[in-house]
Scaffold this motif. Sequence first.
Motif, PDB file in Angstrom:
ATOM      1  N   VAL A   1       3.482  24.424 -48.468  1.00  0.00           N
ATOM      2  CA  VAL A   1       3.426  25.807 -48.817  1.00  0.00           C
ATOM      3  C   VAL A   1       4.245  26.549 -48.048  1.00  0.00           C
ATOM      4  N   ALA A   2       4.368  26.420 -46.844  1.00  0.00           N
ATOM      5  CA  ALA A   2       5.203  27.293 -45.829  1.00  0.00           C
ATOM      6  C   ALA A   2       6.789  27.004 -45.644  1.00  0.00           C
ATOM      7  N   LEU A   3       6.740  26.018 -45.930  1.00  0.00           N
ATOM      8  CA  LEU A   3       8.293  25.264 -46.265  1.00  0.00           C
ATOM      9  C   LEU A   3       9.351  26.097 -46.624  1.00  0.00           C
ATOM     10  N   PRO A   4       9.180  26.773 -48.051  1.00  0.00           N
ATOM     11  CA  PRO A   4      10.183  27.573 -48.490  1.00  0.00           C
ATOM     12  C   PRO A   4      10.517  28.946 -47.779  1.00  0.00           C
ATOM     13  N   ARG A   5       9.547  29.282 -47.144  1.00  0.00           N
ATOM     14  CA  ARG A   5       9.288  30.815 -46.395  1.00  0.00           C
ATOM     15  C   ARG A   5       9.974  30.236 -45.222  1.00  0.00           C
ATOM     16  N   GLU A   6       9.871  29.222 -44.314  1.00  0.00           N
ATOM     17  CA  GLU A   6      10.497  28.895 -43.286  1.00  0.00           C
ATOM     18  C   GLU A   6      11.911  28.510 -43.831  1.00  0.00           C
ATOM     19  N   LEU A   7      12.211  27.935 -44.678  1.00  0.00           N
ATOM     20  CA  LEU A   7      13.874  27.736 -44.894  1.00  0.00           C
ATOM     21  C   LEU A   7      14.641  28.926 -45.161  1.00  0.00           C
ATOM     22  N   ASP A   8      13.808  30.214 -45.611  1.00  0.00           N
ATOM     23  CA  ASP A   8      14.426  31.322 -45.606  1.00  0.00           C
ATOM     24  C   ASP A   8      14.655  32.195 -44.379  1.00  0.00           C
ATOM     25  N   GLY A   9      14.276  31.576 -43.431  1.00  0.00           N
ATOM     26  CA  GLY A   9      14.590  32.216 -42.103  1.00  0.00           C
ATOM     27  C   GLY A   9      13.213  33.133 -41.502  1.00  0.00           C
ATOM     28  N   ILE A  10      12.239  33.090 -42.290  1.00  0.00           N
ATOM     29  CA  ILE A  10      10.809  33.560 -41.729  1.00  0.00           C
ATOM     30  C   ILE A  10      10.321  32.479 -40.772  1.00  0.00           C
ATOM     31  N   SER A  11       9.672  33.200 -39.610  1.00  0.00           N
ATOM     32  CA  SER A  11       9.093  32.485 -38.522  1.00  0.00           C
ATOM     33  C   SER A  11       8.097  31.516 -39.008  1.00  0.00           C
TER      34      SER A  11
ATOM     35  N   LEU B   1       1.482  33.252 -44.299  1.00  0.00           N
ATOM     36  CA  LEU B   1       1.640  33.525 -45.614  1.00  0.00           C
ATOM     37  C   LEU B   1       1.075  32.185 -46.413  1.00  0.00           C
ATOM     38  N   ALA B   2       1.103  30.882 -46.123  1.00  0.00           N
ATOM     39  CA  ALA B   2       0.909  29.754 -46.643  1.00  0.00           C
ATOM     40  C   ALA B   2      -0.625  29.729 -46.672  1.00  0.00           C
ATOM     41  N   MET B   3      -1.150  30.225 -45.702  1.00  0.00           N
ATOM     42  CA  MET B   3      -2.805  30.147 -45.624  1.00  0.00           C
ATOM     43  C   MET B   3      -3.201  31.109 -46.506  1.00  0.00           C
ATOM     44  N   ASP B   4      -2.693  32.402 -46.598  1.00  0.00           N
ATOM     45  CA  ASP B   4      -3.128  33.243 -47.754  1.00  0.00           C
ATOM     46  C   ASP B   4      -2.944  32.807 -49.231  1.00  0.00           C
ATOM     47  N   ALA B   5      -1.813  32.082 -49.427  1.00  0.00           N
ATOM     48  CA  ALA B   5      -1.493  31.539 -50.661  1.00  0.00           C
ATOM     49  C   ALA B   5      -2.728  30.323 -51.001  1.00  0.00           C
ATOM     50  N   LEU B   6      -3.023  29.561 -49.991  1.00  0.00           N
ATOM     51  CA  LEU B   6      -4.167  28.488 -50.178  1.00  0.00           C
ATOM     52  C   LEU B   6      -5.344  29.159 -50.178  1.00  0.00           C
ATOM     53  N   GLY B   7      -5.646  30.263 -49.966  1.00  0.00           N
ATOM     54  CA  GLY B   7      -7.011  31.131 -50.202  1.00  0.00           C
ATOM     55  C   GLY B   7      -7.061  31.672 -51.503  1.00  0.00           C
TER      56      GLY B   7
ATOM     57  N   GLY C   1       4.112  34.288 -50.384  1.00  0.00           N
ATOM     58  CA  GLY C   1       5.032  35.610 -50.235  1.00  0.00           C
ATOM     59  C   GLY C   1       4.902  36.318 -51.618  1.00  0.00           C
ATOM     60  N   GLN C   2       6.064  37.290 -51.584  1.00  0.00           N
ATOM     61  CA  GLN C   2       6.140  37.864 -52.675  1.00  0.00           C
ATOM     62  C   GLN C   2       7.384  37.574 -53.690  1.00  0.00           C
TER      63      GLN C   2
END
Length: 241
Positions: free
Chosen positions: A108-118, A125-131, A162-163
């Motif tokens: 879940v986190a991978l797309p955000r990391e690829l976009d430069g997010i720490s 963000l991934a944990m929020d989405a899984l929740g 994310g958004q």
Amino acid sequence: MSPAILRLSKVAKSYGSGATSVKALHDVTMEIGAGEFVAVMGPSGSGKSSLLSLAGGLDTASKGKIFVEGTSLNGLHINELARLRRRAVGYVFQDFNLIPTLTAVENVALPRELDGISPRTARKLAMDALGRIGIASLATRFMDELSGGQQQRVAIARAIVGQRRLILADEPTGALDSATGDEILGVLRQCADEGSAVMLVTHEARHASWADRVIFLRDGLIVDEASQAHDPAVLFSQAQH
């Protein structure tokens, strides 16, 4: 009317060439605004999945123009297109497209990391989405430790992390029981209510009832459209004939 997040203008798609060419879409024109949930229905082979792939830049149109948040997908460099997809578009694929060597939260986190997010922020963000999808407790499990329904929920969490301004879902409840499927549709409805544009491909009129508007495809053409003042089941039956 809300500003268009997705706009297609006279879009057509053909596969193959010459005598073996197959026309999947014919001059499709449509818009989905911010905060709008649109369901796309139609019989098998009507062009629903092709429409979804073109809308998200996963495939290129044979003709016509496609805009996401005002940016034309036509002629974008492959790196620019990938950046736009990561930033603005979330997908739920029928076959999930999850990475088996990553845990649920890592997928879940991978797309955000690829976009430069720490990594730390992406994981939060991934944990929020899984929740939101109800499977935060499965965050550290690998894909072979999850059932098909659980994997599908991971895929949905990845699509909404994310958004995302545009969320595209191809039969997102196929591996889920009715109650869990309704929960997922409720999450997609909430994403639209929070300002995303959501396109759902489905063959179930009950699922389409979550949408603000239903578009009906047959043989690659939009043959009908209805707001939820109408019954999608009745209109779907009419559109098949």
